[in-house]
Design a protein around this motif. Sequence first.
Motif, PDB file in Angstrom:
ATOM      1  N   SER A  25       0.942  -1.213   0.143  1.00  0.00           N
ATOM      2  CA  SER A  25      -0.040   0.024   0.022  1.00  0.00           C
ATOM      3  C   SER A  25       1.041   1.104  -0.040  1.00  0.00           C
ATOM      4  O   SER A  25       2.107   1.230   0.282  1.00  0.00           O
ATOM      5  CB  SER A  25      -0.962   0.042   1.245  1.00  0.00           C
ATOM      6  OG  SER A  25      -0.084   0.226   2.472  1.00  0.00           O
ATOM      7  N   ALA A  26       0.235   2.375  -0.323  1.00  0.00           N
ATOM      8  CA  ALA A  26       1.220   3.660  -0.319  1.00  0.00           C
ATOM      9  C   ALA A  26       1.665   3.936   1.169  1.00  0.00           C
ATOM     10  O   ALA A  26       2.539   4.306   1.311  1.00  0.00           O
ATOM     11  CB  ALA A  26       0.178   4.920  -0.770  1.00  0.00           C
ATOM     12  N   ALA A  27       0.658   3.442   2.052  1.00  0.00           N
ATOM     13  CA  ALA A  27       1.239   3.686   3.625  1.00  0.00           C
ATOM     14  C   ALA A  27       2.478   2.809   3.934  1.00  0.00           C
ATOM     15  O   ALA A  27       3.428   3.492   4.431  1.00  0.00           O
ATOM     16  CB  ALA A  27       0.096   3.531   4.398  1.00  0.00           C
ATOM     17  N   GLU A  28       2.512   1.630   3.419  1.00  0.00           N
ATOM     18  CA  GLU A  28       3.508   0.869   3.702  1.00  0.00           C
ATOM     19  C   GLU A  28       4.756   1.268   3.000  1.00  0.00           C
ATOM     20  O   GLU A  28       5.739   1.308   3.527  1.00  0.00           O
ATOM     21  CB  GLU A  28       3.300  -0.445   3.246  1.00  0.00           C
ATOM     22  CG  GLU A  28       2.359  -1.191   4.059  1.00  0.00           C
ATOM     23  CD  GLU A  28       1.735  -2.798   3.419  1.00  0.00           C
ATOM     24  OE1 GLU A  28       2.046  -3.886   4.005  1.00  0.00           O
ATOM     25  OE2 GLU A  28       1.337  -2.691   2.330  1.00  0.00           O
ATOM     26  N   ARG A  29       4.510   1.879   1.747  1.00  0.00           N
ATOM     27  CA  ARG A  29       5.962   2.444   0.904  1.00  0.00           C
ATOM     28  C   ARG A  29       6.425   3.677   1.562  1.00  0.00           C
ATOM     29  O   ARG A  29       7.700   3.881   1.691  1.00  0.00           O
ATOM     30  CB  ARG A  29       5.377   2.649  -0.592  1.00  0.00           C
ATOM     31  CG  ARG A  29       5.228   1.495  -1.468  1.00  0.00           C
ATOM     32  CD  ARG A  29       4.529   1.964  -2.675  1.00  0.00           C
ATOM     33  NE  ARG A  29       3.970   0.720  -3.664  1.00  0.00           N
ATOM     34  CZ  ARG A  29       5.006   0.293  -4.387  1.00  0.00           C
ATOM     35  NH1 ARG A  29       6.174   0.902  -4.520  1.00  0.00           N
ATOM     36  NH2 ARG A  29       4.461  -0.612  -4.992  1.00  0.00           N
ATOM     37  N   ALA A  30       5.318   4.580   2.067  1.00  0.00           N
ATOM     38  CA  ALA A  30       5.892   5.875   2.710  1.00  0.00           C
ATOM     39  C   ALA A  30       6.656   5.265   4.230  1.00  0.00           C
ATOM     40  O   ALA A  30       7.402   6.252   4.566  1.00  0.00           O
ATOM     41  CB  ALA A  30       4.549   6.537   3.233  1.00  0.00           C
ATOM     42  N   ALA A  31       6.042   4.381   4.971  1.00  0.00           N
ATOM     43  CA  ALA A  31       6.772   4.024   6.221  1.00  0.00           C
ATOM     44  C   ALA A  31       8.040   3.130   5.930  1.00  0.00           C
ATOM     45  O   ALA A  31       9.075   3.456   6.870  1.00  0.00           O
ATOM     46  CB  ALA A  31       5.942   2.897   6.790  1.00  0.00           C
ATOM     47  N   THR A  32       8.460   2.864   4.872  1.00  0.00           N
ATOM     48  CA  THR A  32       9.828   2.348   4.563  1.00  0.00           C
ATOM     49  C   THR A  32      10.655   3.046   3.582  1.00  0.00           C
ATOM     50  O   THR A  32      11.612   2.643   3.052  1.00  0.00           O
ATOM     51  CB  THR A  32       9.569   0.975   3.824  1.00  0.00           C
ATOM     52  OG1 THR A  32       9.073   0.847   2.856  1.00  0.00           O
ATOM     53  CG2 THR A  32       9.034  -0.193   5.017  1.00  0.00           C
ATOM     54  N   GLY A  33      10.142   4.478   3.340  1.00  0.00           N
ATOM     55  CA  GLY A  33      10.756   5.195   2.211  1.00  0.00           C
ATOM     56  C   GLY A  33      10.886   4.644   0.813  1.00  0.00           C
ATOM     57  O   GLY A  33      11.842   5.089   0.259  1.00  0.00           O
ATOM     58  N   GLY A  34       9.951   3.965   0.325  1.00  0.00           N
ATOM     59  CA  GLY A  34      10.082   3.570  -0.883  1.00  0.00           C
ATOM     60  C   GLY A  34       8.814   3.023  -1.437  1.00  0.00           C
ATOM     61  O   GLY A  34       8.294   2.670  -2.384  1.00  0.00           O
TER      62      GLY A  34
END
Length: 169
Positions: A160-169
Amino acid sequence: MGVNTRYLLTVSHRSLPTSSPQCDDDVASDTLRTPGAPATSRVHSVTFDCKDTYVLAKFWSQVTGWPMGEDDHPGDPEAVVLPPADSGASRLLFIAVPEGKTVKNRGHLDLQPQDRSRDEEVERLIGLGATLHEDHRRPDGTGWVTLLDPEGNEFCVERSAAERAATGG
């Protein structure tokens, strides 16, 4: 709670009629003459050949949260899943064909969960009838999962976009 993915295909028009004001005698007809943004075509439908249009459309309706066409019934030669009118997304069209799927798809859909994690979405989709095909998840949380719909068409579930944002990618 569905996946509201948008699809838009950009196609450069390389062949203009010779009578076009953008073409002249000393320019090849396959040259785009106007500077700026290329002309585009909107993808109206993403089409699936399948054995059972109703079953497959119902599955994808549950995946996306979009309704099926009001006139779609079991046994129909076509069925459609309709995105929200203001979304700009393409509809999903299912056409009955006599032959089954025999090789890997040359194109497929990549889904990005909107209201849950990738792993939660994979579990939800398996519960709807998808089958796990290939698991490309990595220990650091990156990666994707390839699933098969009820007729064996591959599709992927990304983070998800939230997962990508949380890991910087």
